[in-house]
Design an enzyme around this catalytic site. Structure first.
Site, PDB file in Angstrom:
ATOM      1  N   PRO A 356       0.868  -1.186   0.000  1.00 24.13           N
ATOM      2  CA  PRO A 356       0.000   0.000   0.000  1.00 24.13           C
ATOM      3  C   PRO A 356       0.903   1.234   0.000  1.00 24.13           C
ATOM      4  O   PRO A 356       1.531   1.551   1.000  1.00 24.13           O
ATOM      5  CB  PRO A 356      -0.795  -0.128   1.298  1.00 24.13           C
ATOM      6  N   ASP A 529       5.979   2.225   2.248  1.00 23.43           N
ATOM      7  CA  ASP A 529       5.052   1.124   2.500  1.00 23.43           C
ATOM      8  C   ASP A 529       4.260   1.482   3.754  1.00 23.43           C
ATOM      9  O   ASP A 529       4.791   1.480   4.865  1.00 23.43           O
ATOM     10  CB  ASP A 529       5.877  -0.162   2.705  1.00 23.43           C
ATOM     11  N   HIS A 530       2.996   1.762   3.563  1.00 20.91           N
ATOM     12  CA  HIS A 530       2.175   2.249   4.681  1.00 20.91           C
ATOM     13  C   HIS A 530       1.895   1.157   5.717  1.00 20.91           C
ATOM     14  O   HIS A 530       1.392   1.438   6.809  1.00 20.91           O
ATOM     15  CB  HIS A 530       0.867   2.834   4.138  1.00 20.91           C
ATOM     16  N   ARG A 531       2.232  -0.086   5.374  1.00 18.44           N
ATOM     17  CA  ARG A 531       2.070  -1.137   6.385  1.00 18.44           C
ATOM     18  C   ARG A 531       3.122  -0.967   7.483  1.00 18.44           C
ATOM     19  O   ARG A 531       2.937  -1.421   8.610  1.00 18.44           O
ATOM     20  CB  ARG A 531       2.244  -2.530   5.746  1.00 18.44           C
ATOM     21  N   ILE A 533       5.334   2.141   7.640  1.00 19.02           N
ATOM     22  CA  ILE A 533       5.621   3.537   7.965  1.00 19.02           C
ATOM     23  C   ILE A 533       4.322   4.323   8.122  1.00 19.02           C
ATOM     24  O   ILE A 533       3.444   4.261   7.251  1.00 19.02           O
ATOM     25  CB  ILE A 533       6.449   4.177   6.809  1.00 19.02           C
TER      26      ILE A 533
END
Ligand code: CAO
Length: 557
Positions: A356, A529-531, A533
């Site tokens: 994501p 990577d929003h998972r 950060i």
């Protein structure tokens, strides 16, 4: 072992019907109800299914032979257990595992079917009902091919019924618009059950049926089972398909309400495997899709390298982009992709689908940095470009924000923090994108970084990078500053969690509290990577980065 003679079943009032496809050969082991061959009269295409599971022996027919009811097809070698099983297929010389319908129920001489109950000439509405489907009752609707409001052509299939013995399609008795659809998947129906109302152009339904070859609608809709004055074949095992003399149009030209040109057995098979028949090339007569075509399609998809695989394969549930025959719009040239491009395509596709992404942008004021860089430009015989400064600033930022120097564990349960800082940078080469890696960049000075990046970039362009020189990266930089453009959204180089995109700097007016000053601003785009950060963490990282690039003295802190 016992041999069962297989003959052409009751196919209604058809005689001397040509065999247009043989779907088995001597020695083939087949399942009960698998189609053996396809017959095609001037009104319908009929698949003759196997009466039992077994091995085909002494096949007597070939394509082009003309057959009538009772003609010998082959012998079926059946295992004893199957023969002695309860309720076997009748020993009669017919393939029908259910009693063949009485002669009065055969096709041509039968009275008009209950398909169009309302007299078409008197009204623009046709009450569509389930036609004579032989000896079947309470047959489940397994597919609805239309919905309320659909404009459909005469003979286009409306729905599919599936008994334990056969699959049957119910065609539209005329062209028109579907209204008041009364059925849903799972409903059980018998002859006479209401299907829907068909709103036809006034009087249109009363017109005599056009010969299929002359009617463009008939050509666009590949099915031509029976006309309203001619009922469906009564033998439910004689599965109805089409006789349209023009093959189905290419995928791009297909319209709503059309279905792929395939027999019910093939469609059932495709449905079980989740195959979209519109994507399958039919190798049968007039482009008819055969079971083998579906098998071949699945095999091809499973063996396709990931680079060439469409999204549907790489990402479950993602609809593939339909194939387009571009040649129909103008001249084309097909050029095979270079190996590097195929590899990077697969890699980027994986990263794009799995991560994501969020991209945070900012501008770094590099006015002083550029002044310094220009003044030092040939330090130690090495040209100092912006890239080594950016690498240096990135390593300093990674020290303060170590979650950017990490990877998510494959099970997604933990974060693997790296105690080393190998920085990759995207290099544009004639064969595509590669990402050489500068090892332990945090421990190197600007001049050494300039030297190493220049060497690695040259090797990349010459195609001489060793695999080890592209491995182990912790964070990547993609610099398009030498080319132009402003912000872009780089794709995270998985399993890394961040990538910095650098674009061409420009002099812009910046307010210093009193006046606008001309400053050199470098656009930065940080994808992450929003998972792993959070947005705030990423914003802090990029703010620090811009500060480091604005004031080189901070790099020494
Ligand atoms: N703003 C303004 N000018 C810039 C700049 C920026 N952000 N970045 C570089 N430049 C200038 C350089 O200073 C140099 O100018 P001078 O010759 O006047 O000093 C000129 O642009 C050319 O620089 P360069 O691009 O050759 O050198 P580099 O060290 O900055 O970059 C490399 C090296 C390998 C990153 C680059 O050659 C390259 O391949 N870039 C493309 C990367 C890419 O394809 N990214 C996309 C990946 S995702 O599809």
């Amino acid at each position: 072992m016992a041999n069962q003679k297989v003959t052409v079943p009751d196919i209604g009032n058809y005689h001397d019907v040509p065999v247009i496809e043989l779907l088995v050969k001597d020695g083939d082991t087949i399942e009960k109800d698998a189609p053996l061959l396809v017959l095609e009269s001037d009104k319908a295409t009929l698949e003759v299914p196997a009466p039992a599971s077994g091995t085909v022996r002494a096949l007597k027919l070939k394509v082009g032979d003309k057959v009538s009811q009772g003609a010998e097809i082959c012998e079926l070698e059946i295992a004893e257990a199957a023969v002695s099983a309860p309720a076997p297929a009748p020993a009669a010389a017919t393939v029908a595992p259910v009693a063949a319908p009485p002669a009065s129920a055969s096709v041509a001489p039968a009275p008009p079917p209950p398909v169009a109950a309302a007299p078409a000439a008197a009204s623009a509405e046709i009450d569509v009902r389930i036609p004579d489907i032989g000896n079947y009752h309470d047959v489940p609707v397994i597919e609805l091919l239309v919905k309320d409001g659909d404009a459909i052509e005469k003979d286009a299939p409306l729905l599919v019924l599936e008994s334990d013995k056969a699959t049957l399609e119910v065609p539209a008795p005329a062209s028109g618009t579907v209204r008041a659809l009364k059925l849903k998947v799972g409903d059980k129906v018998s002859q006479g059950a209401a299907v829907c109302t068909l709103l036809t152009a006034a009087g249109a339904a009363a017109a005599p049926p056009s010969p299929p070859a002359a009617a463009p609608e008939a050509a666009a809709t590949p099915r031509d089972p029976a006309t309203p004055t001619e009922p469906l074949p009564k033998n439910p095992l004689a599965i109805i398909a089409d006789t349209a003399p023009i093959p189905p149009p290419p995928a791009a030209a297909r319209r709503d309400g059309e279905v792929p040109y395939a027999g019910p057995a093939t469609r059932k098979f495709a449905r079980e495997l989740g195959v979209d028949l519109f994507q399958v090339h039919g190798s049968g007569a007039r482009g008819r899709i055969l079971i083998e075509d579906v098998q071949g399609f699945v095999k091809q998809r499973l063996t396709q390298p990931p680079a060439a695989a469409p999204a549907a394969v790489a990402g479950a549930g993602i609809p593939p982009i339909p194939a387009v025959d571009f040649a129909q719009f103008g001249a084309i040239e097909t050029r095979p992709l270079a190996r590097i491009r195929k590899l990077s395509a697969a890699h980027l596709h994986r990263a794009w689908l799995n991560i994501p992404h969020v991209t945070q942008t900012d501008e770094a004021d590099i006015t002083e940095l550029e002044a310094f860089r220009k003044a030092q430009s040939e330090e130690g015989g090495v040209k100092l470009t912006l890239l080594p400064f950016i690498i240096k600033a990135v390593t300093a930022a990674l020290k303060q924000y170590p979650e950017f120097n990490a990877s998510l564990s494959p099970d997604g349960e933990s974060l693997i923090l790296k105690k080393y800082m190998h920085i990759g940078f995207a290099a544009d080469t004639p064969n595509g994108l590669v990402v050489p890696v500068v090892r332990d960049a945090d421990q190197k000075g600007i001049v050494q970084l300039a030297q190493e990046t220049a060497e690695l970039a040259k090797k990349a362009r010459d195609g001489k990078l060793k695999p080890d020189e592209m491995k182990g990266g912790c964070f990547s930089i993609s610099s398009l500053g030498g080319i132009g453009g402003s912000f872009f959204t780089p794709i995270v180089n998985a399993p890394e969690v961040g990538i910095l995109g650098v674009s061409k700097s420009q002099i812009k007016p910046v307010w210093d509290g009193k006046v606008f000053q001309p400053r050199l601003l470098c656009p930065l785009a940080l994808s992450y990577d929003h998972r792993v950060i959070d947005g705030a963490y990423a914003a802090r990282f990029i703010v620090l980065l811009t500060k480091l690039l604005s004031d080189l003295r901070r790099l020494a802190l």
